[in-house]
Scaffold this motif. Structure first.
Motif, PDB file in Angstrom:
ATOM      1  N   TYR A   7       3.237  -9.903   0.493  1.00 35.11           N
ATOM      2  CA  TYR A   7       2.715  -8.793   1.120  1.00 35.11           C
ATOM      3  C   TYR A   7       1.246  -8.476   0.521  1.00 35.11           C
ATOM      4  N   HIS A   8       1.383  -8.897  -0.884  1.00 33.97           N
ATOM      5  CA  HIS A   8      -0.052  -8.745  -1.640  1.00 33.97           C
ATOM      6  C   HIS A   8      -0.883  -9.613  -1.247  1.00 33.97           C
ATOM      7  N   TYR A   9      -0.689 -10.554  -0.634  1.00 36.23           N
ATOM      8  CA  TYR A   9      -1.529 -11.763  -0.333  1.00 36.23           C
ATOM      9  C   TYR A   9      -2.694 -11.361   0.713  1.00 36.23           C
ATOM     10  N   LEU A  10      -2.444 -10.588   1.622  1.00 40.16           N
ATOM     11  CA  LEU A  10      -3.475 -10.265   2.691  1.00 40.16           C
ATOM     12  C   LEU A  10      -4.468  -9.330   2.020  1.00 40.16           C
ATOM     13  N   ILE A  13      -1.605   0.339   1.587  1.00 40.18           N
ATOM     14  CA  ILE A  13      -2.379  -0.482   2.706  1.00 40.18           C
ATOM     15  C   ILE A  13      -1.733  -0.723   3.833  1.00 40.18           C
ATOM     16  N   TRP A  14      -0.528  -1.366   3.558  1.00 39.19           N
ATOM     17  CA  TRP A  14       0.372  -1.760   4.620  1.00 39.19           C
ATOM     18  C   TRP A  14       0.841  -0.671   5.400  1.00 39.19           C
ATOM     19  N   ASN A  15       1.228   0.486   4.830  1.00 41.35           N
ATOM     20  CA  ASN A  15       1.662   1.721   5.698  1.00 41.35           C
ATOM     21  C   ASN A  15       0.528   2.227   6.292  1.00 41.35           C
ATOM     22  N   ALA A  16      -0.707   2.257   5.689  1.00 41.95           N
ATOM     23  CA  ALA A  16      -1.822   2.885   6.351  1.00 41.95           C
ATOM     24  C   ALA A  16      -2.312   2.265   7.466  1.00 41.95           C
ATOM     25  N   ASP A  22      10.302 -15.050   4.277  1.00 39.89           N
ATOM     26  CA  ASP A  22      10.146 -14.806   2.601  1.00 39.89           C
ATOM     27  C   ASP A  22      10.274 -13.369   2.363  1.00 39.89           C
ATOM     28  N   GLN A  23       9.478 -12.484   3.254  1.00 42.85           N
ATOM     29  CA  GLN A  23       9.238 -11.108   3.198  1.00 42.85           C
ATOM     30  C   GLN A  23       9.469 -10.239   4.459  1.00 42.85           C
ATOM     31  N   MET A  44      -8.395  -3.793   5.463  1.00 44.05           N
ATOM     32  CA  MET A  44      -7.149  -3.896   4.246  1.00 44.05           C
ATOM     33  C   MET A  44      -7.771  -4.399   3.177  1.00 44.05           C
ATOM     34  N   ASN A  45      -8.702  -5.618   3.133  1.00 39.39           N
ATOM     35  CA  ASN A  45      -9.379  -6.110   1.698  1.00 39.39           C
ATOM     36  C   ASN A  45     -10.156  -4.792   1.195  1.00 39.39           C
ATOM     37  N   LEU A  46     -11.135  -4.244   2.201  1.00 40.12           N
ATOM     38  CA  LEU A  46     -12.104  -3.076   1.693  1.00 40.12           C
ATOM     39  C   LEU A  46     -11.071  -2.045   1.111  1.00 40.12           C
TER      40      LEU A  46
END
Length: 418
Positions: free
Chosen positions: A388-391, A351-354, A10-11, A337-339
């Motif tokens: 990717y927004h879901y995590l 967040i994903w890049n981090a 999907d992504q 990632m949530n925090l």
């Protein structure tokens, strides 16, 4: 013929890593291929594109990834992996409002873990490390930094680094070692921090000769080491050929961040108390800000590192668990990632890049980890997530479906209803 072909993704987060870490507004860019496909051959990424473009490709194994996303393997750039014992008994003190520095002054904190680590055999530390690495891998981490620092003497510090080297050789995870001998002042050097730092500097030639660490770190904080002591220590380490990092401005704004940027440290870590000048310098220097919101959360603090200000100043931010027995006992980078979303106010793309490309550069592995590019090792995660927004949104669970390390399945989780 490919070994593995992932289709109908999907992504596909085709994060690039060959041009350095993402900084400032670029942290908001995330290349996404919809209905993507990815091919693996001989452990490396051989094809990246759409499922339509992949038609005609042959593979020994074809995996339908409909309803899922694929990302680079996560990178955890700040952990204290090798240690003896645990510190659950300190939780009651924290609940009573006893501060981290107060616990340290009572002989707890780092010093209690130092004693436990000295009393634990090398083999026991190795087995314990394997356990934690297995858990981290199952949570999507494929590359990790591991610090020493629970010895505070030559013998135990080297023991920790030897264990980390063994773990790197024995486990699927790639480990990068950091010497953190200057983690606290041991009782026998009370009032003599300069003498202790000299004793730790004396260990560095042996560490370099044996290839036991790539980085040298120091804890620059009130009651531990001053900015000037830290500067002299890290400059000596650089003279011996090490790259350097620093625990900076975690509790008090001492100016460790400014010093780190000034001497060209690879990273400045924690930064909860970073000054406006420190933020400005992070935006203009090459030093990466490694933020550890799990530590702030676990210590029950209200103030988190100013991620938004650092990014808006043009800085590069990486995220890490700070996995350790006292102030952040978690291997779960997904929770970090949530925090980052909830407390650091970071965007999903940031967040994903981090946790990928920036985290890889924070440990000197930017050319090897944290990205999806043809010719690179296939360090990948297939996530049970629709986008990717879901995590960052759905917290407290493990979203990993499958982990590949250098093209081989290193972890796979089957749904309970399968």
């Amino acid at each position: 013929m490919l070994d593995t072909l992932l289709t109908s993704i999907d992504q596909l987060l085709a994060i690039h890593g060959s041009h350095g870490p993402k900084r400032g507004k670029d942290m908001s860019t995330l290349p996404v291929i919809k209905n993507g496909a990815l091919g693996i051959k001989d452990g490396k990424i051989a094809f990246i594109g759409t499922t339509e473009e992949a038609k005609g490709l042959e593979a020994k194994e074809i995996i339908d990834c409909k309803g899922k996303i694929v990302s680079p393997g996560l990178v955890d750039p700040h952990t204290h992996l090798v240690f003896g014992g645990s510190r659950e008994h300190e939780m009651t003190l924290k609940q009573q409002g006893v501060s981290y520095l107060e616990i340290l002054a009572r002989g707890g904190g780092i010093l209690s873990t130092v004693k436990a680590t000295k009393d634990t055999s090398e083999e026991e530390l190795f087995q314990k490390g394997l356990f934690h690495l297995d858990r981290s891998l199952s949570l999507g981490v494929t590359t990790m930094e591991a610090k020493s620092g629970y010895g505070l003497d030559r013998e135990t510090e080297i023991k920790q680094l030897r264990v980390a080297k063994r773990l790197n050789e024995a486990h699927d995870m790639d480990l990068v070692s950091t010497f953190l001998g200057a983690h606290a002042v041991p009782a026998e050097y009370k009032g003599k921090p300069e003498g202790f730092l000299e004793s730790m500097l004396d260990v560095l030639p042996y560490i370099k000769e044996q290839g036991l660490a790539d980085f040298v770190d120091i804890f620059c904080e009130t009651g531990v080491f001053t900015v000037e002591q830290s500067r002299r220590f890290l400059e000596r380490a650089k003279d011996l050929g090490f790259n350097v990092k620093i625990h900076a401005d975690e509790i008090d704004p001492l100016g460790g961040t400014e010093m780190a940027c000034g001497i060209g440290a690879i990273t400045a870590d924690h930064l909860v108390g970073v000054s406006e000048e420190g933020i400005r310098l992070l935006g203009t220097s090459e030093t990466i800000a490694v933020l550890l919101p799990g530590t702030t959360f676990y210590l029950g603090k209200d103030s988190y590192a100013p991620a938004r200000s650092i990014i808006e100043a043009g800085g590069a931010v990486a995220l890490s668990t700070d996995f350790n027995p006292g102030s952040s006992p978690t291997e779960n980078l997904q929770f970090i990632m949530n925090l980052a979303a909830l407390r650091l106010k970071m965007k999903p793309e940031e967040i994903w890049n981090a946790v990928t490309v920036n985290a890889a550069y924070a440990i000197g592995r930017g050319s090897e980890a944290g990205a999806i590019e043809t010719g690179r090792w296939a360090d990948l995660v297939l996530w049970d997530a629709p986008n990717y927004h879901y995590l960052p949104y759905h917290y407290g669970v493990n979203h990993v479906n499958t982990v590949w390390k250098k093209g081989k399945k290193a972890g796979e989780r089957k749904p309970a209803y399968a």
